[in-house]
Design a protein around this motif. Structure first.
Motif, PDB file in Angstrom:
ATOM      1  N   TRP A 120       0.838  -1.204   0.000  1.00  0.00           N
ATOM      2  CA  TRP A 120       0.000   0.000   0.000  1.00  0.00           C
ATOM      3  C   TRP A 120       0.870   1.249   0.000  1.00  0.00           C
ATOM      4  N   SER A 385     -11.698   5.671   3.942  1.00  0.00           N
ATOM      5  CA  SER A 385     -10.787   4.577   4.263  1.00  0.00           C
ATOM      6  C   SER A 385     -11.312   3.272   3.686  1.00  0.00           C
ATOM      7  N   GLU A 387     -11.136  -0.470   4.245  1.00  0.00           N
ATOM      8  CA  GLU A 387     -10.728  -1.448   5.247  1.00  0.00           C
ATOM      9  C   GLU A 387     -10.319  -2.787   4.643  1.00  0.00           C
ATOM     10  N   TRP A 389      -8.914  -3.285   1.624  1.00  0.00           N
ATOM     11  CA  TRP A 389      -8.016  -3.125   0.474  1.00  0.00           C
ATOM     12  C   TRP A 389      -6.963  -4.218   0.493  1.00  0.00           C
ATOM     13  N   GLY A 412      -4.668   2.639   4.749  1.00  0.00           N
ATOM     14  CA  GLY A 412      -5.853   2.391   3.930  1.00  0.00           C
ATOM     15  C   GLY A 412      -6.664   3.619   3.597  1.00  0.00           C
TER      16      GLY A 412
END
Length: 437
Positions: A120, A385, A387, A389, A412
């Motif tokens: 990420w 956001s 959650e 991902w 996120g």
């Protein structure tokens, strides 16, 4: 009897020391802060609302521990004994290197590969830089990203022997992503490693003035401007107090010197800020064009060369990059250890409108809220956001039928700057569509 005398002598020494420190504080005044210390404020007996302060005694003790007489001298002496007798460091912010070198402790994770970017983080940093560069270049300007290397990334031989994890450095991973995306950047790691001489301070976390000159030449060359500051005369030196040295020995004088650029620079300051630590510096130089540069403490020695190289320049230490300001060139300089800032702060610029295929099927819902972050004039910022991902993917926020490219944030999160009056309807990522509640 002799043992009892030792006890009394010990008690007498402690009492004498306590009296000396107390009386010295009253006579000579409280000790000042050393380096970047944030000392406790003076205690108050009454609060602003007229009530008694129940923490007055504890506040007084805390204030005295920060301000007592000879505090800096005692800290310096204690740290010197720790380093030279016991081989340990008296500050958790400093690493004792070899041959008297000092390193900033916050760089250890990068040096040892202990905290590699998550998928990420790696994707988000590259994504955000691409959005910034596309916006700048889309407005007819030139964009450039520069990472100032951590000192131990260039001079690992001076670090104490430590266990290293296997893997690639975060900057190597990032540069590969930027290369793939076509984001303009300069590789200062490569430029510095080609030099035989040491271009960083031994007692400071930053490059010296000659190292800054090399950085300026590399940055200018990427903008198509030829300068030769690095090959100039640096035969003279001037005193310099290293930030790491001052953390350890606030009362001692640092013997390290800084190579001074021999030729006088003719740029002038046109704004109120004139100190290298000023939040904003505005200058007029002998070159052409207007530079907008966002920089950190590495810019303290870098900015004079860049100020000389452009007709006008604005140097800002803000971590929120306002890319709407007028300029011909935009530079973002950031030290290696702080690369995650790029997924912490949302830049001031409109989120781009993108052409995407919006899935018809709804995969779920999420919440988005207006944010307190700064948005361009006529725009509002929303944050949300993801959650669940899992796979790195661009994030798009649907507002009024338009898809806006989002900035990826840590943990996120994501954010968009959209026109006033536009409200998020859905979020699209990884082929999924989530309705906004």
């Amino acid at each position: 009897m002799k043992k009892c005398n030792y006890y009394w002598c010990f008690i007498a020494v402690i009492l004498l020391l306590a009296v000396t420190l107390s009386v010295g504080t009253l006579v000579f005044g409280p000790a000042k802060a050393g380096a970047n210390e944030q000392l406790s404020k003076a205690p108050v007996l009454m609060k602003g609302d007229g009530t008694w302060n129940p923490d007055f005694l504890s506040d007084t003790a805390e204030w005295f521990s920060d301000h007592f007489f000879l505090r800096q001298e005692l800290i310096s002496a204690g740290n010197w004994l720790s380093a030279n007798v016991f081989g340990t460091c008296g500050s958790e912010d400093v690493i004792l290197g070899k041959d008297g070198w000092l390193f900033y402790a916050d760089t250890l994770a990068d040096f040892s590969y202990f905290e590699p970017f998550t998928p990420w983080e790696s994707f988000g940093i590259a994504n955000n830089l691409e959005l910034m560069s596309e916006y700048v270049e889309g407005s007819g300007r030139e964009f450039l990203f520069a990472v100032a290397p951590n000192k131990n990334s260039l001079y690992p031989e001076a670090m104490p022997d430590r266990t290293m994890e296997n893997g690639k450095s975060n900057w190597t991973v990032l540069f590969g992503s930027l290369e793939h995306r076509g984001v303009p950047y300069v590789n200062l790691f490569s430029a510095f490693r080609k030099q035989d001489e040491v271009l960083y301070f031994a007692h400071d976390s930053h490059w010296n003035s000659k190292g800054a000159a090399l950085g300026a030449d590399v940055i200018n060359a990427a903008f198509g401007i030829k300068t030769e500051y690095f090959s100039g005369d640096f035969s003279k030196t001037e005193p310099h107090t290293g930030d790491l040295y001052e953390m350890l020995y606030p009362a001692f004088r640092d013997p390290e010197m800084n190579p001074a650029y021999g030729k006088a620079l003719s740029f002038t300051h046109t704004g109120s800020g004139k100190s290298p630590d000023s939040i904003t510096l505005q200058t007029r130089g002998s070159g052409q064009g207007r530079l907008l540069a966002y920089r950190d403490s590495f810019g303290n020695l870098l900015y004079p060369y860049l100020a000389e190289s452009f007709g006008e320049a604005c140097f800002s230490r803000s971590t929120v990059y306002d890319l709407t300001l007028e300029s011909d060139y935009v530079l973002i300089e950031l030290v290696e250890r702080n690369l995650r800032y790029l997924i912490t702060y949302v830049p001031v610029m409109p989120s781009p409108i993108c052409e995407i295929a919006v899935p018809e099927a709804v995969s779920g819902t999420l919440r988005m809220e207006t944010a307190k972050g700064k948005a361009p004039e006529g725009y509002v910022q929303y944050k949300g956001s993801l959650e669940e991902w899992t796979v790195p993917s661009e994030i798009f926020v649907i507002c009024g039928g338009e898809a806006y490219g989002a900035f990826v944030l840590k943990d996120g999160g994501f954010a968009v700057n959209v026109p006033l009056g536009a409200e998020p309807e859905a979020v699209v990522f990884s082929g999924k569509r989530l309705e906004v509640q």
